[in-house]
Design a protein around this motif. Structure first.
Motif, PDB file in Angstrom:
ATOM      1  N   MET A 187      53.351  29.639  39.904  1.00 11.65           N
ATOM      2  CA  MET A 187      51.993  29.892  39.390  1.00 11.65           C
ATOM      3  C   MET A 187      51.406  31.131  40.046  1.00 11.65           C
ATOM      4  O   MET A 187      51.529  31.309  41.250  1.00 11.65           O
ATOM      5  CB  MET A 187      51.098  28.669  39.677  1.00 11.65           C
ATOM      6  N   LYS A 188      50.758  31.977  39.249  1.00  9.14           N
ATOM      7  CA  LYS A 188      50.133  33.177  39.793  1.00  9.14           C
ATOM      8  C   LYS A 188      48.925  32.773  40.641  1.00  9.14           C
ATOM      9  O   LYS A 188      48.157  31.907  40.267  1.00  9.14           O
ATOM     10  CB  LYS A 188      49.690  34.081  38.635  1.00  9.14           C
ATOM     11  N   LYS A 189      48.816  33.390  41.815  1.00 11.33           N
ATOM     12  CA  LYS A 189      47.678  33.084  42.699  1.00 11.33           C
ATOM     13  C   LYS A 189      46.384  33.544  42.038  1.00 11.33           C
ATOM     14  O   LYS A 189      46.274  34.709  41.644  1.00 11.33           O
ATOM     15  CB  LYS A 189      47.855  33.856  44.013  1.00 11.33           C
ATOM     16  N   PRO A 190      45.427  32.671  41.940  1.00 10.34           N
ATOM     17  CA  PRO A 190      44.168  33.098  41.331  1.00 10.34           C
ATOM     18  C   PRO A 190      43.332  33.930  42.306  1.00 10.34           C
ATOM     19  O   PRO A 190      43.573  33.929  43.511  1.00 10.34           O
ATOM     20  CB  PRO A 190      43.471  31.780  41.022  1.00 10.34           C
ATOM     21  N   TYR A 191      42.371  34.633  41.746  1.00  7.13           N
ATOM     22  CA  TYR A 191      41.465  35.468  42.532  1.00  7.13           C
ATOM     23  C   TYR A 191      40.127  34.774  42.755  1.00  7.13           C
ATOM     24  O   TYR A 191      39.651  34.035  41.897  1.00  7.13           O
ATOM     25  CB  TYR A 191      41.162  36.759  41.768  1.00  7.13           C
ATOM     26  N   PHE A 192      39.546  35.084  43.896  1.00  6.62           N
ATOM     27  CA  PHE A 192      38.147  34.744  44.145  1.00  6.62           C
ATOM     28  C   PHE A 192      37.340  36.039  44.043  1.00  6.62           C
ATOM     29  O   PHE A 192      37.612  37.003  44.756  1.00  6.62           O
ATOM     30  CB  PHE A 192      37.989  34.140  45.540  1.00  6.62           C
ATOM     31  N   TYR A 193      36.398  36.060  43.113  1.00  5.68           N
ATOM     32  CA  TYR A 193      35.517  37.214  42.974  1.00  5.68           C
ATOM     33  C   TYR A 193      34.154  36.858  43.531  1.00  5.68           C
ATOM     34  O   TYR A 193      33.557  35.871  43.117  1.00  5.68           O
ATOM     35  CB  TYR A 193      35.347  37.598  41.502  1.00  5.68           C
ATOM     36  N   ILE A 194      33.666  37.680  44.443  1.00  5.58           N
ATOM     37  CA  ILE A 194      32.303  37.464  44.920  1.00  5.58           C
ATOM     38  C   ILE A 194      31.474  38.628  44.379  1.00  5.58           C
ATOM     39  O   ILE A 194      31.806  39.795  44.575  1.00  5.58           O
ATOM     40  CB  ILE A 194      32.238  37.296  46.445  1.00  5.58           C
ATOM     41  N   ILE A 195      30.443  38.267  43.615  1.00  4.76           N
ATOM     42  CA  ILE A 195      29.808  39.238  42.723  1.00  4.76           C
ATOM     43  C   ILE A 195      28.309  39.330  42.979  1.00  4.76           C
ATOM     44  O   ILE A 195      27.601  38.327  42.942  1.00  4.76           O
ATOM     45  CB  ILE A 195      30.045  38.819  41.252  1.00  4.76           C
ATOM     46  N   GLY A 196      27.826  40.542  43.227  1.00  6.08           N
ATOM     47  CA  GLY A 196      26.396  40.762  43.402  1.00  6.08           C
ATOM     48  C   GLY A 196      25.760  41.219  42.104  1.00  6.08           C
ATOM     49  O   GLY A 196      26.315  42.054  41.389  1.00  6.08           O
ATOM     50  N   LEU A 197      24.591  40.640  41.799  1.00  9.96           N
ATOM     51  CA  LEU A 197      23.896  40.993  40.558  1.00  9.96           C
ATOM     52  C   LEU A 197      22.808  42.032  40.783  1.00  9.96           C
ATOM     53  O   LEU A 197      22.267  42.572  39.821  1.00  9.96           O
ATOM     54  CB  LEU A 197      23.243  39.744  39.962  1.00  9.96           C
ATOM     55  N   GLY A 198      22.459  42.294  42.040  1.00 13.25           N
ATOM     56  CA  GLY A 198      21.276  43.116  42.293  1.00 13.25           C
ATOM     57  C   GLY A 198      20.031  42.250  42.291  1.00 13.25           C
ATOM     58  O   GLY A 198      20.098  41.032  42.069  1.00 13.25           O
ATOM     59  N   PRO A 199      18.850  42.868  42.518  1.00 12.46           N
ATOM     60  CA  PRO A 199      17.618  42.090  42.698  1.00 12.46           C
ATOM     61  C   PRO A 199      17.143  41.343  41.449  1.00 12.46           C
ATOM     62  O   PRO A 199      16.514  40.299  41.571  1.00 12.46           O
ATOM     63  CB  PRO A 199      16.581  43.155  43.078  1.00 12.46           C
ATOM     64  N   THR A 200      17.434  41.849  40.258  1.00 14.08           N
ATOM     65  CA  THR A 200      17.033  41.169  39.014  1.00 14.08           C
ATOM     66  C   THR A 200      18.157  41.359  37.990  1.00 14.08           C
ATOM     67  O   THR A 200      19.015  42.218  38.172  1.00 14.08           O
ATOM     68  CB  THR A 200      15.735  41.759  38.392  1.00 14.08           C
ATOM     69  N   PRO A 201      18.140  40.586  36.888  1.00 13.11           N
ATOM     70  CA  PRO A 201      19.213  40.732  35.902  1.00 13.11           C
ATOM     71  C   PRO A 201      19.367  42.163  35.360  1.00 13.11           C
ATOM     72  O   PRO A 201      20.478  42.586  35.049  1.00 13.11           O
ATOM     73  CB  PRO A 201      18.795  39.771  34.776  1.00 13.11           C
ATOM     74  N   LYS A 202      18.285  42.914  35.292  1.00 15.80           N
ATOM     75  CA  LYS A 202      18.395  44.291  34.770  1.00 15.80           C
ATOM     76  C   LYS A 202      19.128  45.227  35.719  1.00 15.80           C
ATOM     77  O   LYS A 202      19.532  46.322  35.332  1.00 15.80           O
ATOM     78  CB  LYS A 202      16.987  44.864  34.535  1.00 15.80           C
ATOM     79  N   HIS A 203      19.230  44.824  36.984  1.00 17.09           N
ATOM     80  CA  HIS A 203      19.914  45.666  37.963  1.00 17.09           C
ATOM     81  C   HIS A 203      21.415  45.410  37.986  1.00 17.09           C
ATOM     82  O   HIS A 203      22.142  46.057  38.733  1.00 17.09           O
ATOM     83  CB  HIS A 203      19.338  45.429  39.360  1.00 17.09           C
ATOM     84  N   VAL A 204      21.873  44.481  37.173  1.00 14.19           N
ATOM     85  CA  VAL A 204      23.296  44.131  37.196  1.00 14.19           C
ATOM     86  C   VAL A 204      24.131  45.340  36.762  1.00 14.19           C
ATOM     87  O   VAL A 204      23.698  46.145  35.944  1.00 14.19           O
ATOM     88  CB  VAL A 204      23.553  42.900  36.296  1.00 14.19           C
ATOM     89  N   SER A 205      25.327  45.454  37.325  1.00 12.10           N
ATOM     90  CA  SER A 205      26.195  46.591  36.978  1.00 12.10           C
ATOM     91  C   SER A 205      27.119  46.244  35.820  1.00 12.10           C
ATOM     92  O   SER A 205      27.411  45.080  35.566  1.00 12.10           O
ATOM     93  CB  SER A 205      27.028  47.015  38.185  1.00 12.10           C
ATOM     94  N   TYR A 206      27.590  47.276  35.137  1.00 11.87           N
ATOM     95  CA  TYR A 206      28.589  47.091  34.086  1.00 11.87           C
ATOM     96  C   TYR A 206      29.859  46.457  34.659  1.00 11.87           C
ATOM     97  O   TYR A 206      30.512  45.657  34.015  1.00 11.87           O
ATOM     98  CB  TYR A 206      28.888  48.427  33.394  1.00 11.87           C
ATOM     99  N   GLN A 207      30.193  46.832  35.901  1.00 12.94           N
ATOM    100  CA  GLN A 207      31.381  46.250  36.514  1.00 12.94           C
ATOM    101  C   GLN A 207      31.228  44.732  36.684  1.00 12.94           C
ATOM    102  O   GLN A 207      32.146  43.974  36.370  1.00 12.94           O
ATOM    103  CB  GLN A 207      31.629  46.895  37.885  1.00 12.94           C
ATOM    104  N   ALA A 208      30.048  44.310  37.155  1.00  9.74           N
ATOM    105  CA  ALA A 208      29.828  42.864  37.358  1.00  9.74           C
ATOM    106  C   ALA A 208      29.953  42.118  36.031  1.00  9.74           C
ATOM    107  O   ALA A 208      30.609  41.066  35.952  1.00  9.74           O
ATOM    108  CB  ALA A 208      28.453  42.621  37.990  1.00  9.74           C
ATOM    109  N   ILE A 209      29.343  42.649  34.992  1.00 11.87           N
ATOM    110  CA  ILE A 209      29.402  41.968  33.685  1.00 11.87           C
ATOM    111  C   ILE A 209      30.834  41.947  33.145  1.00 11.87           C
ATOM    112  O   ILE A 209      31.298  40.942  32.595  1.00 11.87           O
ATOM    113  CB  ILE A 209      28.424  42.632  32.686  1.00 11.87           C
ATOM    114  N   GLU A 210      31.545  43.048  33.344  1.00 12.90           N
ATOM    115  CA  GLU A 210      32.941  43.109  32.875  1.00 12.90           C
ATOM    116  C   GLU A 210      33.802  42.047  33.566  1.00 12.90           C
ATOM    117  O   GLU A 210      34.544  41.305  32.913  1.00 12.90           O
ATOM    118  CB  GLU A 210      33.495  44.509  33.151  1.00 12.90           C
ATOM    119  N   ILE A 211      33.659  41.960  34.888  1.00 13.37           N
ATOM    120  CA  ILE A 211      34.450  40.970  35.640  1.00 13.37           C
ATOM    121  C   ILE A 211      34.050  39.550  35.218  1.00 13.37           C
ATOM    122  O   ILE A 211      34.913  38.697  34.967  1.00 13.37           O
ATOM    123  CB  ILE A 211      34.226  41.141  37.163  1.00 13.37           C
TER     124      ILE A 211
END
Lengths: 266, 266
Positions: free
Chosen positions: B1-25
């Motif tokens: 079985m492929k080892k799964p990843y743990f992603y720890i993801i910051g959204l920024g101070p409000t939803p509008k500050h979220v990055s494209y990278q965070a949403i993509e992941i």
């Protein structure tokens, strides 16, 4: 005539780090878009990615436009009644240049809005697993100017270590000449300064961390010697010299192999 | 079985500050999405905005899940072979809790990726027009515990001011009890400590800045007294006590009216 706005907008370290807020403002509010890449460059990607997203072209400004000419081109655009946007990599307000431009914009009675971007300094700290409460003064290691090495980084490191605080070093960048200092050069400068001062605060055995923030974040960790012999070749790099590690910090770095001469992507 | 990843993801101070990278992941990589709101809360908006964007539901974890139980629920999800994501407001690695979880994940030989978010501390500094080279130690002002006020914030302020460095104070938050310290309470604590120590480093005439990072950033600036009498009522707030201002810093704050008892949005 309605007073136009000046928006100063941070994109973060690379186009993928851009926020939805930044893209929304760029798409909906900006009549003129300027950008600069001399205070910071992306480690991956370029502005065309953003230009495609916002369906607008941006005009590049250089140090002369913003510093010698005090951002006259921006003021002119505002006087013509256009909402005017200045885009930078990272966070725009980390650079003194931009603070001065905003001061001028506000003095001329235009309004301004600040759209923050992910800031590499805080990412470098975070990725290193170090506690935000334990950062000391931040300094830049610069190339010798007319043969003279600035002693300032050594003095900052000494002060931080004496208070058991971590030191984050930004490395010299002259993007107009395409010159980026790497961690190897920075470490050599610190070792040269150590020779001069002889206080035994930094050696080739000192623990260092080198962080490059691209879409995947790279960290190298280990003895200064390891980085001297295996210099990472991606830019820009941030050099971290930790103080004595707190146990959670040490566990994190040990589990990641970063106490023991290794480069990883996280 | 492929080892799964743990992603720890910051959204920024409000939803509008979220990055494209965070949403993509979040959209493409996460089989299970967990979130927590006890280390940081958004000043505006909530997670449902993100859940709609990524078309996934997230499961809320509390302090007990992550600290007392050492993130067991995350480890279990990884052991089941699922890419597991933990989402936080701001930047996730600013909190020691998350560093400990990553240490555990890596110890168990899962991989991890860190997706940075805009971090309020650096935004507060930037919005204040203060130089990053002049930040001193960062501290949190906490409510009295069993009637005892922590002296630590005063000691940090004293040390920073003696080195002519700015002080950023985070303010106590207990989001599970819905308690957020505001700048007024924080200033009262500093004034109480000043009475106890009597060293004359902080008074009701001291210049303070209060920053709240929502979609528009609010800053109040002026004498401590002004904030005591006109406490801003948005959360979370960050309190900045500047050292002696450098002239570019002073010009910026003067032009914005922040030396002179005023609240503005930038």
């Amino acid at each position: 005539m309605k007073k136009p706005y000046f928006y100063i907008i941070g994109l973060g370290p690379t186009p993928k780090h851009v926020s939805y807020q930044a893209i929304e403002i760029l798409s909906e509010k900006c009549d003129s878009v300027f950008y600069e890449e001399y205070t910071s460059i992306p480690s991956e990607g370029d502005l065309s990615y953003i230009e495609e997203m916002i369906k607008k072209k941006a005009t590049k400004l250089n140090r002369r436009d913003l510093e010698d000419l005090s951002g006259e081109i921006i003021i002119r655009s505002l006087r013509e009644g256009r909402n005017t946007c200045l885009v930078t990599w990272g966070d725009p307000l980390i650079a003194t240049t931009h603070i001065s431009i905003i001061t001028r914009v506000v003095h001329e009675e235009f309004k301004y809005r600040y759209i923050p971007g992910i800031n590499s300094v805080s990412v470098a700290l975070a990725a290193s697993g170090l506690m935000i409460y334990r950062i000391g003064k931040i300094a830049t290691i610069t190339y010798p100017r007319e043969g003279v090495i600035s002693e300032y980084p050594y003095l900052v490191l000494r002060e931080n270590l004496s208070r058991n605080l971590h030191t984050i070093f930004l490395l010299d960048i002259d993007s107009e000449k395409n010159i980026y200092m790497n961690a190897r050069e920075a470490i050599k400068i610190l070792l040269d300064l150590e020779k001069r001062f002889g206080e035994g605060i930094f050696s080739s055995k000192s623990l260092v961390l080198v962080v490059n923030i691209a879409n995947n974040i790279m960290i190298c960790g280990g003895e200064a010697n390891y980085v001297l012999e295996n210099p990472p070749n991606n830019y820009p790099q941030i050099l971290v010299v930790p103080a004595k590690l707190y146990f959670t910090e040490e566990e994190y770095l040990r589990e990641l192999g970063l106490l023991n001469n290794r480069c990883i992507y996280i």
